[in-house]
Write an enzyme that holds these catalytic residues in place. Structure first.
Site, short mmCIF file in Angstrom:
data_model
loop_
_atom_site.label_atom_id
_atom_site.label_comp_id
_atom_site.label_asym_id
_atom_site.label_seq_id
_atom_site.Cartn_x
_atom_site.Cartn_y
_atom_site.Cartn_z
N CYS A 2 1.04 -1.02 -0.03
CA CYS A 2 0.25 -0.05 -0.38
C CYS A 2 0.49 1.37 0.18
O CYS A 2 2.13 1.30 0.94
CB CYS A 2 -0.96 -0.23 1.01
SG CYS A 2 -2.29 -2.07 1.30
N ARG A 27 4.15 -0.19 -4.76
CA ARG A 27 4.09 -0.76 -3.25
C ARG A 27 2.75 -2.05 -3.57
O ARG A 27 2.55 -2.34 -2.42
CB ARG A 27 3.37 0.33 -2.40
CG ARG A 27 4.87 0.84 -2.56
CD ARG A 27 4.65 2.53 -1.52
NE ARG A 27 4.93 2.00 0.45
CZ ARG A 27 5.65 1.57 0.94
NH1 ARG A 27 7.14 1.98 0.17
NH2 ARG A 27 5.49 1.35 2.36
N TRP A 75 -2.49 -2.80 -1.50
CA TRP A 75 -2.46 -4.26 -1.78
C TRP A 75 -2.74 -4.61 -1.07
O TRP A 75 -2.69 -4.68 0.32
CB TRP A 75 -0.77 -4.65 -1.64
CG TRP A 75 0.01 -5.72 -1.68
CD1 TRP A 75 0.20 -6.23 -3.15
CD2 TRP A 75 -0.27 -7.11 -0.96
NE1 TRP A 75 1.04 -7.81 -2.00
CE2 TRP A 75 0.46 -7.61 -1.64
CE3 TRP A 75 0.08 -6.51 0.55
CZ2 TRP A 75 0.60 -9.00 -0.67
CZ3 TRP A 75 0.34 -7.84 1.10
CH2 TRP A 75 0.67 -8.88 0.25
N ASN A 101 -1.57 2.14 5.37
CA ASN A 101 -0.87 1.38 5.34
C ASN A 101 -0.27 0.38 6.41
O ASN A 101 0.27 1.03 7.30
CB ASN A 101 0.35 1.66 4.65
CG ASN A 101 1.56 0.98 4.73
OD1 ASN A 101 0.99 0.11 3.43
ND2 ASN A 101 2.74 1.12 4.49
N GLY A 102 -0.18 -0.87 6.36
CA GLY A 102 0.03 -2.35 7.67
C GLY A 102 -1.08 -2.82 8.00
O GLY A 102 -1.81 -3.03 7.33
N GLU A 473 18.09 -17.31 -6.58
CA GLU A 473 17.35 -16.39 -7.69
C GLU A 473 17.47 -15.87 -8.67
O GLU A 473 16.53 -15.37 -9.27
CB GLU A 473 19.28 -14.79 -7.28
CG GLU A 473 19.02 -13.51 -7.42
CD GLU A 473 17.90 -12.63 -7.50
OE1 GLU A 473 17.65 -13.12 -6.08
OE2 GLU A 473 17.44 -11.68 -7.58
N LYS A 477 13.65 -14.82 -9.39
CA LYS A 477 13.14 -13.47 -10.19
C LYS A 477 12.18 -14.23 -11.73
O LYS A 477 10.87 -13.23 -12.02
CB LYS A 477 14.80 -13.59 -11.47
CG LYS A 477 15.71 -12.14 -11.02
CD LYS A 477 14.66 -11.05 -10.46
CE LYS A 477 14.42 -10.82 -9.06
NZ LYS A 477 15.05 -10.75 -8.01
N GLU A 480 8.76 -15.10 -10.14
CA GLU A 480 8.25 -13.70 -9.55
C GLU A 480 7.00 -13.10 -11.23
O GLU A 480 6.47 -12.22 -10.78
CB GLU A 480 8.53 -12.88 -8.99
CG GLU A 480 9.94 -12.14 -8.63
CD GLU A 480 10.05 -11.25 -7.89
OE1 GLU A 480 9.62 -11.04 -7.48
OE2 GLU A 480 11.81 -11.46 -7.67
N HIS A 496 18.91 -36.13 -5.11
CA HIS A 496 18.18 -36.38 -4.02
C HIS A 496 16.97 -36.17 -4.29
O HIS A 496 16.23 -36.16 -3.06
CB HIS A 496 18.64 -35.81 -3.35
CG HIS A 496 20.28 -36.41 -2.69
ND1 HIS A 496 20.68 -37.28 -2.24
CD2 HIS A 496 21.22 -35.54 -2.98
CE1 HIS A 496 21.97 -37.32 -2.36
NE2 HIS A 496 22.92 -36.44 -2.60
N LYS A 595 6.24 -3.75 -4.03
CA LYS A 595 7.82 -4.01 -3.88
C LYS A 595 7.80 -3.58 -2.68
O LYS A 595 9.52 -4.56 -2.23
CB LYS A 595 8.02 -2.38 -4.92
CG LYS A 595 9.73 -2.13 -4.46
CD LYS A 595 10.11 -2.66 -4.59
CE LYS A 595 11.88 -2.29 -5.63
NZ LYS A 595 12.79 -3.93 -6.28
#
Ligand code: M6R
Length: 600
Positions: A2, A27, A75, A101-102, A473, A477, A480, A496, A595
């Site tokens: 948010c 955000r 969000w 926001n929170g 990583e 990438k 996402e 394994h 983000k």
């Protein structure tokens, strides 16, 4: 998670709020809304979807006279993305509006109390109850009412409150960032600097427990006891130019291509006479063990940091997900150092891990990009990345700068302990921007490979040693931004279990640049090939063995193994980018992501 913007001043508020929201869209972007104070009262416009939709909705109304407003991009945490759940939220009478926001953790209990008292709560959000609590306590002074409401809230908030009757915006912070921008005859407030940068570079960062009272003529910052504080005004170094796409199709692509410069900025002034120069308050000679805590991509750079600190500086290093560290009650000693790594400096779990270590008297050090962020202000000492603003939700340039900073730290540590510093690492570190440029020149080759795999359902990324975290990583990438399922593994581990997944449809990306495990990687490639897996190999130029085995070859510049992650990740960023782009996806705003993860 948010984004909030508020404006009070002499200009028309609505266009300023909309352009601020656009800068915060990274955000959260599932719904957006705006509330403006007008002669007729508080006017609310909100909608599901992107800010461009909100802008269209606003265009058919004339709010040009309104000079005060608050806005929000969401969000979703509590309640699906919908018009009713989007912010701003009103009290029962539509005279008090809030953006939040929170997360309000005790909202259910408060909601029951408010409903019993007759309040009409219309959304499924945790946030709406804040507007009703303020209403409950409101006796003509919105600041007083907010203070009483805050006493009842458990959880995290960055809040902006607007009342129909008072020409002011009141803001409050606990756990979620808020920055106040001081312009000429105008004041802005936002969750992050990009939203206000076009108007002013003079800012005040609100700390937890503080309240800001913003009017067109000025501002007051008060602590939780209501005392007026004399807060430091800080100057933002970022430029407006840095937060534009500058002709690139996406921020992510721009940020990938910025890496020669962002790495140079991280290193600038920090290598002199074959020595790493850092100014840290921490006395590293006293430290016996390092714990690094972080989330997501920053956790991957922490894994590389462990390798660097152990192999270069000979110091025992452990890595912990911040979300696990904070609740695990870890065994800590007074000669430990906790390093927290965060691009945003606002990640809730990383901040909580930091606070937990501090509460136990442990020395802390931050590796942070955003100047003035919560983590950067709370650590005992720190290294700023100076990578510039990272807007794309998928982290790229922050990762390479984090690893460069951790390399510097390892070298600095070695010097402090009076161990022999490997001069080759220092000189090749200084030469990294050039190597990254060479890796970026591979973009056309990688784009062609990407087009072949846009319809793949799964990917495996395999690497060893320094490059195992790079495999993680690369996989992160891809998943996402392209929504293709991808896993990163240490190459030898596939025997394994994961080897069962391999068939002729499985692309397997091997990080096979030269190091002490090269022969072992060749065997792992053979194992995959024997099961008809498709081999995409990153290898150094002239490596004939890998070239022969690979179905697709990406020839990366050579380097010392310690520095290879910074170079090898670049083609993987490009591969993920071009696959997602060829699928027509919104690379900068992948579904369900935000983000800055300021909720746990
Ligand atoms: O701002 P931080 O570095 O603390 O963020 C941590 C993660 O949320 C972040 O790296 C996330 O995993 C990115 N989307 C990765 O691209």
């Amino acid at each position: 998670m948010c984004g909030i913007v508020g404006y009070i001043g002499k200009k028309s508020a609505s266009p300023i709020l909309i352009s601020g929201l656009k800068k915060l869209e990274y955000r959260g972007y599932d719904s957006a809304g705006i509330c403006l104070q007008t002669a007729a009262g508080l006017e609310l416009v909100k909608n599901k979807g992107r800010i461009s939709q909100l802008e269209k909705d606003l265009a058919v109304r004339d709010f040009s006279q309104s000079r005060i407003g608050i806005a929000h991009t969401r969000w979703a945490t509590h309640g699906e993305p919908s018009v009713i759940n989007s912010h701003p939220h009103f009290d029962c009478l539509g005279q008090i509006a809030i953006v939040h926001n929170g997360i309000i953790e005790n909202y259910q209990a408060l909601k029951e109390l408010l409903v019993k008292e007759g309040h009409k709560i219309v959304s499924e959000t945790d946030s709406e109850i804040v507007a009703h609590l303020i209403e409950k306590f409101h006796q003509g002074d919105i600041e007083k009412a907010l203070r009483r409401a805050l006493q009842l809230l458990i959880g995290a908030y960055g809040l902006a409150v607007l009342s129909q009757k008072e020409e002011k915006i009141i803001v409050a912070r606990k756990g979620s960032p808020l920055v106040i921008g001081l312009g000429k005859d105008e004041i802005l407030v936002a969750s992050d600097v990009p939203a206000i940068l076009a108007h002013t570079k003079k800012v005040i960062y609100l700390s937890d427990g503080e309240i800001g009272i913003l009017t067109a003529g000025g501002y007051q910052i008060k602590n939780s006891a209501g005392q007026i504080l004399d807060k430091k005004i800080e100057e933002i170094k970022w430029t407006v130019d840095q937060i534009e796409k500058k002709g690139y199709k996406h921020f992510m692509l721009k940020e990938i291509f910025e890496q020669p410069q962002s790495i140079a900025n991280t290193l600038a002034g920090r290598i002199k006479n074959h020595q790493a120069k850092l100014s840290l308050k921490t006395d590293l000679k006293k430290i016996n063990r390092i714990i690094i805590s972080a989330c997501g991509t920053s956790w991957h750079s922490a894994l590389i940091g462990k390798h660097l600190l152990e192999s270069i500086a000979q110091i025992k290093t452990e890595v912990d997900y911040a979300s696990e560290f904070r609740y695990r009650d870890p065994l800590l000693y007074q000669d430990d150092l906790l390093i927290v790594i965060s691009q945003s400096g606002e990640t809730a779990d990383t901040l909580a891990a930091l606070r937990q270590a501090k509460s136990k008297g442990i020395e802390t050090l931050g590796v942070v990009n955003v100047v003035g962020s919560s983590i950067s202000r709370e650590v005992d000492s720190g290294i700023y990345l100076h990578a510039g603003p990272e807007i794309g939700v998928a982290s790229t340039k922050a990762f390479t700068s984090q690893v460069a900073a951790l390399t510097l730290l390892s070298l600095y540590f070695t010097q402090q302990k009076k161990l022999v510093v490997d001069k080759k690492i220092i000189s090749q570190l200084a030469n990294l921007p050039e190597k990254i440029s060479q890796a970026l020149a591979l973009a056309p080759v990688i784009k062609k490979i990407a087009e072949q795999f846009k319809d793949s359902r799964n990917f495996l990324y395999l690497g060893r040693g320094f490059n195992f975290p790079v495999a993680l990583e690369g996989a992160l990438k891809l998943k996402e931004i392209s929504y293709i399922h991808a896993e990163g593994y240490p190459a030898a581990e596939i025997k394994h279990g994961p080897i069962a997944l391999i068939d002729k449809n499985m692309p397997v990306v091997f990080l096979a640049s030269k190091n002490n495990l090269s022969a072992k990687i060749v065997s792992n490639i053979e194992e995959v090939k024997a099961r008809q897996g498709i081999i995409i190999a990153l290898a150094n130029k002239g490596d004939k063995i890998i070239a022969k085995l690979a179905d697709y070859l990406i020839e990366v510049p050579d380097s010392l193994p310690q520095l290879s992650p910074i170079i090898n990740v670049v083609p993987l960023q490009l591969l993920a980018y071009y696959i997602a782009d060829s699928k027509g996806l919104d690379v900068d705003k992948p579904r369900n992501l935000a983000k800055s993860v300021t909720v746990e």
